[in-house]
Each structure stands twice: as C-alpha cells, then as structure tokens.
Scaffold this motif. Sequence first.
Motif, PDB file in Angstrom:
ATOM      1  N   CYS A 156      40.023 -13.480  39.130  1.00 49.37           N
ATOM      2  CA  CYS A 156      41.176 -12.565  40.305  1.00 49.37           C
ATOM      3  C   CYS A 156      41.084 -13.138  41.498  1.00 49.37           C
ATOM      4  CB  CYS A 156      41.167 -11.277  39.934  1.00 49.37           C
ATOM      5  SG  CYS A 156      41.895 -10.175  41.510  1.00 49.37           S
ATOM      6  N   ILE A 162      47.724 -15.121  47.144  1.00 45.99           N
ATOM      7  CA  ILE A 162      47.419 -16.513  46.787  1.00 45.99           C
ATOM      8  C   ILE A 162      48.497 -16.705  45.309  1.00 45.99           C
ATOM      9  CG2 ILE A 162      45.576 -15.503  45.306  1.00 45.99           C
ATOM     10  CD1 ILE A 162      45.902 -18.862  47.084  1.00 45.99           C
ATOM     11  N   GLN A 217      55.109  -9.943  38.161  1.00 50.12           N
ATOM     12  CA  GLN A 217      54.453 -10.146  39.571  1.00 50.12           C
ATOM     13  C   GLN A 217      55.834  -9.908  40.446  1.00 50.12           C
ATOM     14  OE1 GLN A 217      51.185 -10.264  40.993  1.00 50.12           O
ATOM     15  NE2 GLN A 217      50.914 -11.095  38.877  1.00 50.12           N
ATOM     16  N   THR A 252      48.127 -19.275  42.387  1.00 52.99           N
ATOM     17  CA  THR A 252      47.686 -19.373  40.971  1.00 52.99           C
ATOM     18  C   THR A 252      49.033 -19.006  39.941  1.00 52.99           C
ATOM     19  OG1 THR A 252      46.805 -16.812  40.841  1.00 52.99           O
ATOM     20  CG2 THR A 252      45.504 -18.292  42.211  1.00 52.99           C
TER      21      THR A 252
HETATM   22 FE1  F3S Z   1      44.643 -11.120  40.597  1.00 53.48          FE
HETATM   23 FE2  F3S Z   1      46.198 -13.450  39.675  1.00 53.48          FE
HETATM   24 FE3  F3S Z   1      46.388 -10.658  39.588  1.00 53.48          FE
HETATM   25  S1  F3S Z   1      44.890 -13.260  41.897  1.00 53.48           S
HETATM   26  S2  F3S Z   1      45.772  -9.306  41.224  1.00 53.48           S
HETATM   27  S3  F3S Z   1      44.397 -11.488  38.416  1.00 53.48           S
HETATM   28  S4  F3S Z   1      47.730 -12.926  39.625  1.00 53.48           S
END
Ligand code: F3S
Length: 478
Positions: free
Chosen positions: A86, A204, A240, A208
């Motif tokens: 992450c 970000i 998201q 990503t």
């Molecule tokens: Fe982290 Fe990527 Fe989820 S930055 S919060 S793993 S979308």
Amino acid sequence: MKKVNTIALPDLKKARNRRKEETKTILFDMNNEYKTLGNGKTYAVMTYGCQGNEADSEVISGILTNMGYTKAEEPLKADVIILNTCAIRANAEDRIWGVLGQLKGAKREKPDMTICICGCMPQEENATQKFLETYPHVDIVFGTHNINSLPQLIAKKYDSGKKVVEVLSEQGGILEAAPKIRVSKYKAWVNVMFGCDEFCTYCIVPYTRGKERSRAKEDIIKEVEQLVKEGYQEVTLLGQNVNAYGKDRYTDYSFGNLLFDLDKTGIARIRYTTSHPRDFDDLTIRAHAECKSVMPHLHLPVQSGDDEVLRRMNRKYTHAEYMEKVNKLKAARPDIAITTDIIVAFPGETEEQFKHTLDLVDEVKYDGAYTFIFSPREGTPAYSYENTLTEEEKKNRLQTLIDKVNSYYLKGNERFVGTVQPVLVDGPSKNGDDMLCGYTPHNKLCHFKSNNPDLIGKIVNVKITEAFSWFVIGELCD
Ligand code: F3S
Ligand code: SAH
Ligand code: SF4
C-alpha cells in the motif's frame, strides 16, 4: 541495473492520463505449461492496505493454487512470498520497508525463495527503483494492472535466474473469471469497480489504480448468486468510489440500482466501501431504507469540514452539501451508523479551518472515524503545497480530533443496550474464554458467551447488555 529482466517500469505521468477509450475485459486463462510450475512448492501472501488489496490477494492465491503451489504453514519458509503493498501514506510504506528487511533474513535461510512485490507501491517510480537497486533479495516486481501475468513472471524468473519487473501504468482493464481462494467461507469481497477518477489532490490512488471502470452488472449479480449458493452470508462491494458505479458503462444503471438487484439474490447482508460524498445519491439512500440486506452502516469519508480546505483537496462538495446528504440519509434510515475518514494538517490548514472539522464531527456524531495526518505523496498536486505546521502542531490537531471522535464512539454503542441484534459470528472472542464475537448490522463488534463453534459463520440473535467504546457485550437469545 544489472541482472534485471525489465518488461515495463512505472510512469506516473502516463498514469495520470485519462483517455476516453473502451475498457478491455480480460478473461483469465493460463497456459498448460504453467499449471505444474509450483508442484511440490509452497506460497505465502502478505497483504497490506485496503480491502481492494485483500481482494487482489485472494486472486493471487487462486492463481498460485492453479499453478500447483500449496499454502505454506510457515509463511517465512514459503517457496514464493508475495508482498501486496500500500502506498497511501508514508507510514504505510515504512511498514513495507520494515517487512522487506525481515524477508532478507528469511531468504538468507532459504536462498531459493522467490520474493515478489506487488500492489500500489510498485506503481510509484521511486519505490520500484528502490526495490530494484537496494533490495537484492526482491525477485519479482509487478503492479496492480497485471496480476494475471504472475505465472509468466514466475516462469521467467525460474528460467533466467534474474529479477523480473513488469509494472504497467495504464488506464487498466477488468479481469474476469480469475480463480480465487477466499479467506472467509461466509463473508466475501466483491469488486464492483476499479480505479478512481476523483483526483483528490493529496491522493496517490488514481495513479496506482487507473481509471474508474465498472464490472458488468450481470457478472456482479452472477457472482453474488453463486456466493449465496455456497452459503455466504455477507458481501462487501468494493471500489475506490463505489457510488460512481456504472457511470463509465451505463446511462441508466447506477450503484443504487445494483443494490436493489443484489438485494433480490437472497444474500443476507450487503456492505460496501468506499463512498464519495459527491456521488452518494438518492437511490442509494432509498436502498438503505428499502432493501433488507443493505446494512445500516455507511462509511462516508469527509476529509475536512472546511470549505476552503475541501476545495483545495478537490473534494467537489462543501460542508453544507455533505451535511445535506447525511441528514437525508438519517431521515430515511434514522438508526444508520455513519463512519468517516478525516485528514488533519492539510497544507495551509489554519486553526480556524481545523475547528470547522471539529464542528462537523459534532454535527454528524460519527459512530467512528479513521483519522490521519496529511502525508505528502510524490506525484500528487498537494506534494508541493507549502506546509508550514510543525510536527507538534500536526500531532496536537490529530490528538484533539481523536479525543472528539472517541467521545462519540461510546454514545454510538450505548444506543443499542437493551436491543436484540443479529450478529454474524466470526469466531472465538479475545474478550474471554467461552466467548464468541461477530458484527451487528451497524458494524459493531459484539462479544457474547457461547462455546458452540457451530455458530461460526451463522447469524444469531444477541441481546446487547453493555456498551464500551470499541465493542458491545451481549447474551445469546436463540
Ligand atoms: Fe493503499 Fe492502494 Fe488501497 S495505496 S489504500 S492499497 S488502493
Ligand atoms: N477511496 C477511498 C479511500 C481512499 S484511502 C476514499 O475516497 O475515501 C483511505 C483514506 O486515506 C482516505 O479517505 C484519506 O482520508 C486517507 N488518505 C489518502 N491519502 C492521504 C494522504 N496523502 N495523507 C493522509 N491521508 C490520506
Ligand atoms: Fe483517493 Fe479521493 Fe479517489 Fe478516494 S476519492 S481514492 S481519496 S482520489
């Protein structure tokens, strides 16, 4: 960089592009030659970050299983270790650098181990460069867009003995029919869409995860129907920005329609995350009021209660507009539990502006909130905004906010004392021997006395007798 098979490297500028091109759907398929590559070998997947990563890890486990690998009893002794990362804040990344240090020791013990890094960090140019240059024990680096290439990447590593890197910075497609090893037998993640087009200036994720792209409603409904057949009780719909569901694909079908359709599948519980307040609409509110399976909990990140800060965050709503949606929802579903995410010390945030956030917390009376200090992410606009607050000021603001939020946690739980709540049982409770725990519809952690393991994965009625800040205690009724 010596000894690296470079197929593709990340490119943040390219990741920023949003072109109107059709989203490609890829049907997962694996060459026969890869199906035995993992025979006699073990794997471990370590997952950090959001539920999107958890869901991706289930696909990764499914792919590895189809290649013949079995799950390792001891993760640090696995033949293939996948680190799903992450990039949301610096402290999320620091944890990953720490785990990578640990893996160095594991590889010393077992030199033929293959270490793969995937997820959001590899999508960052600097992080991938660091993986390749300063972490010799990392073997494979891939990103969020090419999970389906994992078999080829492993084969390439085995054949050449060199590191392999393939990180694509593209709009992104939709992977269907991929094998999955779900962690739970009664709660399932179901992706409804991928990517994010909101471009909040601090974040970000749009870089990503690519552009917003929705799965076909038929594919989602089929998946949930299948889960019902398999005995699943709860689905959490993932995206998201789930409230943008359908906008890239349909003219007359939105997230609210999807909730109404999924309610008909017979699944007992539907949750979803994450919502963006701007796209949170009336039909979704109606679904909360009318669909039995849509749980009375909403995570509605606000980020700030100040209009000027919200504007500079590019959140596209005001304090008043946010409150209007909250109030509409509370009118439709008075018992709703609302939780949120809040960022303090956004560059330029004044004391007065911070106070507006505290005011908003008092107005909404959240059942819970995740609170963060702004963390500059390279490649995002806010990275270069001037931030004049001292570390101490930032920490003080965070603590003030946490104190305020915590005062509502207990109130949010106390309102259930004396009521009977259906609890989906997760397993043994850490709160005492002969106790089980699970979650109520309002997403409250509930502990109750029982030593009957047959209840795990079932929904049972529990009378709530006592409330604490972080959980409630109850007595089994059935
Ligand atoms: Fe982290 Fe990527 Fe989820 S930055 S919060 S793993 S979308
Ligand atoms: N798509 C979701 C989740 C995004 S990440 C949403 O819009 O809410 C989860 C939370 O991390 C965000 O809601 C935000 O509060 C926080 N966050 C994201 N980027 C951040 C940053 N650069 N610094 C601090 N917190 C951040
Ligand atoms: Fe990040 Fe904003 Fe998208 Fe959430 S909505 S993932 S905070 S850009």
